[in-house]
Structures are given as structure tokens and as C-alpha cells.
Design an enzyme around this catalytic site. Structure first.
Site, PDB file in Angstrom:
ATOM      1  N   HIS A  12       8.143  -4.334  -3.637  1.00  6.55           N
ATOM      2  CA  HIS A  12       8.186  -4.042  -2.190  1.00  6.55           C
ATOM      3  C   HIS A  12       7.301  -4.978  -1.353  1.00  6.55           C
ATOM      4  CE1 HIS A  12       4.794  -0.945  -3.203  1.00  6.55           C
ATOM      5  NE2 HIS A  12       4.236  -2.062  -2.759  1.00  6.55           N
ATOM      6  N   HIS A  59       0.190   2.411   1.776  1.00  7.20           N
ATOM      7  CA  HIS A  59      -0.837   1.351   1.827  1.00  7.20           C
ATOM      8  C   HIS A  59      -1.734   1.509   3.059  1.00  7.20           C
ATOM      9  CE1 HIS A  59       2.408  -0.309  -0.669  1.00  7.20           C
ATOM     10  NE2 HIS A  59       1.569  -1.196  -1.148  1.00  7.20           N
ATOM     11  N   HIS A 193       0.516  -7.930 -10.091  1.00  4.58           N
ATOM     12  CA  HIS A 193      -0.076  -8.655  -8.963  1.00  4.58           C
ATOM     13  C   HIS A 193      -1.480  -8.165  -8.666  1.00  4.58           C
ATOM     14  CE1 HIS A 193       1.827  -5.249  -6.805  1.00  4.58           C
ATOM     15  NE2 HIS A 193       1.313  -5.616  -5.645  1.00  4.58           N
TER      16      HIS A 193
HETATM   17  C1  DHB Z   1       1.923  -7.974  -1.647  1.00  9.48           C
HETATM   18  C2  DHB Z   1       2.442  -7.108  -2.606  1.00  9.48           C
HETATM   19  C3  DHB Z   1       2.397  -5.725  -2.414  1.00  9.48           C
HETATM   20  O1  DHB Z   1       2.867  -4.811  -3.326  1.00  9.48           O
HETATM   21  C4  DHB Z   1       1.858  -5.200  -1.247  1.00  9.48           C
HETATM   22  O2  DHB Z   1       1.892  -3.867  -1.064  1.00  9.48           O
HETATM   23  C5  DHB Z   1       1.321  -6.053  -0.291  1.00  9.48           C
HETATM   24  C6  DHB Z   1       1.350  -7.446  -0.491  1.00  9.48           C
HETATM   25  C7  DHB Z   1       1.993  -9.465  -1.823  1.00  9.48           C
HETATM   26  O3  DHB Z   1       2.271  -9.970  -2.914  1.00  9.48           O
HETATM   27  O4  DHB Z   1       1.788 -10.179  -0.825  1.00  9.48           O
HETATM   28 FE    FE Z   2       2.213  -2.720  -2.703  1.00  8.76          FE
END
Ligand code: DHB
Ligand code: FE
Length: 279
Positions: A12, A59, A193
Site C-alpha cells: 500500500h 498510519h 521495508h
Molecule cells: C512507504 C511504505 C509504506 O507501507 C507506508 O505506509 C509508507 C511509505 C514507502 O515505501 O514509501
Molecule cells: Fe505502510
């Protein structure tokens, strides 16, 4: 009784919202990512779910660090799309399904999950972008929605095993709802990530691919990892894979993978996509 037609898991990343807005789907950077979606859209067109149960993490839009439920479920007639600060366009509001929301809440509490019920709820990119990716051409959302929000943000997080059981309980809840409705369960976020700190930009392709494979063949495999193990293997935000675990375990029994895609990186994230059906 209601029927779960399948589960979809997808990344997302907020930047997707800007790419859609700027029509960058065929841009070389974005193409391998967007090319993953047509088979899933075709499947949705065929199975035509009435309701999407969205398993995601907020978030800092609807919940902040001062009040952070482990598991929260929306029970509102409508969910408004707002931007928590990425500067991406918002999308039209989503219709809720109060009957399913309250049935799920009652069933989950009966099943000894102590959840927070939200009769008002704004939804962020983790909820809106997956639906925009899945229904890009619809001027009105063709599904009603039930938000299921998981704390993947502020420690302590729920264990993987707890999430697995929560997903199973969601599956039981949906399938005990007296309705003809067809329901798709959508998990969002991940895969590996890390957005800040010394390991910012960390991606673990080997682990991600193993996770995607085991989600189909051996879904309990991931429950052997502690949350700290998952952070080590996938980065601080890689724990969003908990949402995938829940969507998978909402499907009872064996599953078959109908489609998947994996592309790195999109922004800072390993972009994964999976479509699963019960066999
Ligand atoms: C990114 C990935 C995420 O899951 C998020 O919530 C905010 C930013 C990113 O890779 O930029
Ligand atoms: Fe995220």
C-alpha cells in the site's frame, strides 16, 4: 450464509497514489508493479464480491500513539478517505456494511477477541490505495467495506500466532453471517521495508518470497517467528505482513494461489501481490 470468495494481499505504498494521479502506469519505473493487477481485476470482475473486508494498519490518521487499539473494527455507514500527510489525492468515501460489521464484532467478542469498535472512522492510504488499484475504472466503489485495523505501528504488537487466530476467527465470523453476500478479504501492506533508522531502505527478497510461498503451502510457518524476528528479517515496517497473515487465515483450509507478483523496489518497499482462493 455469506461466502468468502477469496483473499487478496497487496502493498500500500503512498507513492502509488501519486503515480495513479499522474497516469504513470506505463512509466518504466511503475510498469512492472501495475502489470501485476489486471489478472486480479479480471478475477474480481468474474467473482463480483459485494463486500471487501479490509485488513490494514492505520498510519497516524484515525489512531495516534496516545490511543492505539491492537485490533479495531469499523461499524460506520461510511468511511471517509483523508490524507495523513503524504500529499496524495483522497478518493470518494466508502460505504460500510453495518450488518456485517456488527455480526463480525459480536462473533469475534464471543470468540474471546477484545476489539475496539469504531462507529466513526477515517481511512488512510493503506485502505484506499489497494481498492483504487483493484477498481481503477469505477466511478463508484462496487463493494461495501468493513475496515479491520491492526496495530503494526506501536509496540507491543500482536504476535503472529495471535494474528493467525484472529484471521481464522474473522473467517468463521463472515461465514456464519446469514446473508447471500459474497465477501473478499483484502490484506494490505508489506512486504519487507524500513522507512527510517540505520537500515532505512532495507529489503529482504529471499525472505519475502519464502513468506509468499509458505502462505500458500504452510501458513503456520510464519507463526514460528517472533515480532522481533520479523523486524530483523523484513525491516521495521515489514511487520505489516501481519495483515497478509490475517487475510490468508480467514480462508479456512487449503488454498490455491491464482496469481502473484513481486517487484523491488517501489519507493522503499518490496511490492508484493497475491490472489488466493480456498480449494
Ligand atoms: C512507504 C511504505 C509504506 O507501507 C507506508 O505506509 C509508507 C511509505 C514507502 O515505501 O514509501
Ligand atoms: Fe505502510
Amino acid at each position: 450464509m455469506a461466502k468468502i470468495v477469496g483473499a487478496i494481499n497487496t502493498t500500500h505504498v503512498p507513492l502509488i497514489g501519486r503515480a495513479i494521479h499522474q497516469h504513470l502506469e506505463h512509466d518504466p519505473y511503475w510498469k512492472p508493479f501495475f502489470d501485476g493487477f489486471p489478472p486480479v481485476r479480471d478475477w474480481l470482475d468474474k467473482v463480483k464480491p459485494d463486500i471487501a473486508v479490509m485488513v490494514y494498519n492505520d498510519h497516524g490518521l484515525n489512531f495516534f500513539l496516545d490511543k492505539m487499539p491492537t485490533f479495531a473494527i469499523g461499524a460506520a455507514p461510511e468511511y471517509v478517505s483523508l490524507d495523513e500527510g503524504w500529499g496524495i489525492p483522497t478518493v470518494p468515501s466508502f460505504k460500510g456494511d453495518l450488518d456485517l460489521s456488527w455480526h463480525m464484532i459480536e462473533s469475534l467478542v464471543d470468540d474471546e477477541f477484545d476489539i475496539t469498535t469504531c462507529q466513526e472512522m477515517a481511512v488512510d492510504h493503506a485502505f484506499t490505495l489497494p481498492l483504487k488499484l483493484l477498481y481503477p475504472n469505477d466511478s463508484q466503489w462496487p463493494v461495501r467495506t468493513v475496515p479491520v485495523c491492526i496495530n503494526t505501528v506501536q509496540f507491543p504488537l500482536p504476535t503472529v500466532n495471535r494474528c493467525y487466530k484472529f484471521g481464522q476467527a474473522i473467517g468463521r465470523a463472515i461465514e456464519s453471517w446469514e446473508s447471500e453476500a459474497r465477501v473478499v478479504v483484502i490484506g494490505t501492506g508489506g512486504l519487507s521495508h524500513q522507512l527510517d533508522g540505520k537500515r532505512a531502505g532495507f529489503i529482504n527478497k529471499e525472505f519475502d518470497l519464502m513468506f509468499m510461498e509458505r502462505l500458500v503451502t504452510d501458513p503456520l510457518w510464519i507463526t514460528r517467528f517472533s515480532i522481533e524476528d520479523i523486524v530483523e528479517q523484513t525491516g521495521t515496517q515489514g511487520v505489516e505482513l501481519l495483515n497478509w497473515v490475517i487475510a490468508r487465515s480467514a480462508l479456512q483450509g487449503d488454498v490455491v494461489k491464482l496469481h502473484s507478483n513481486y517487484h523491488i523496489p517501489i519507493s522503499n518497499t518490496a511490492a508484493g501481490l497475491m490472489l488466493l482462493e480456498s480449494v
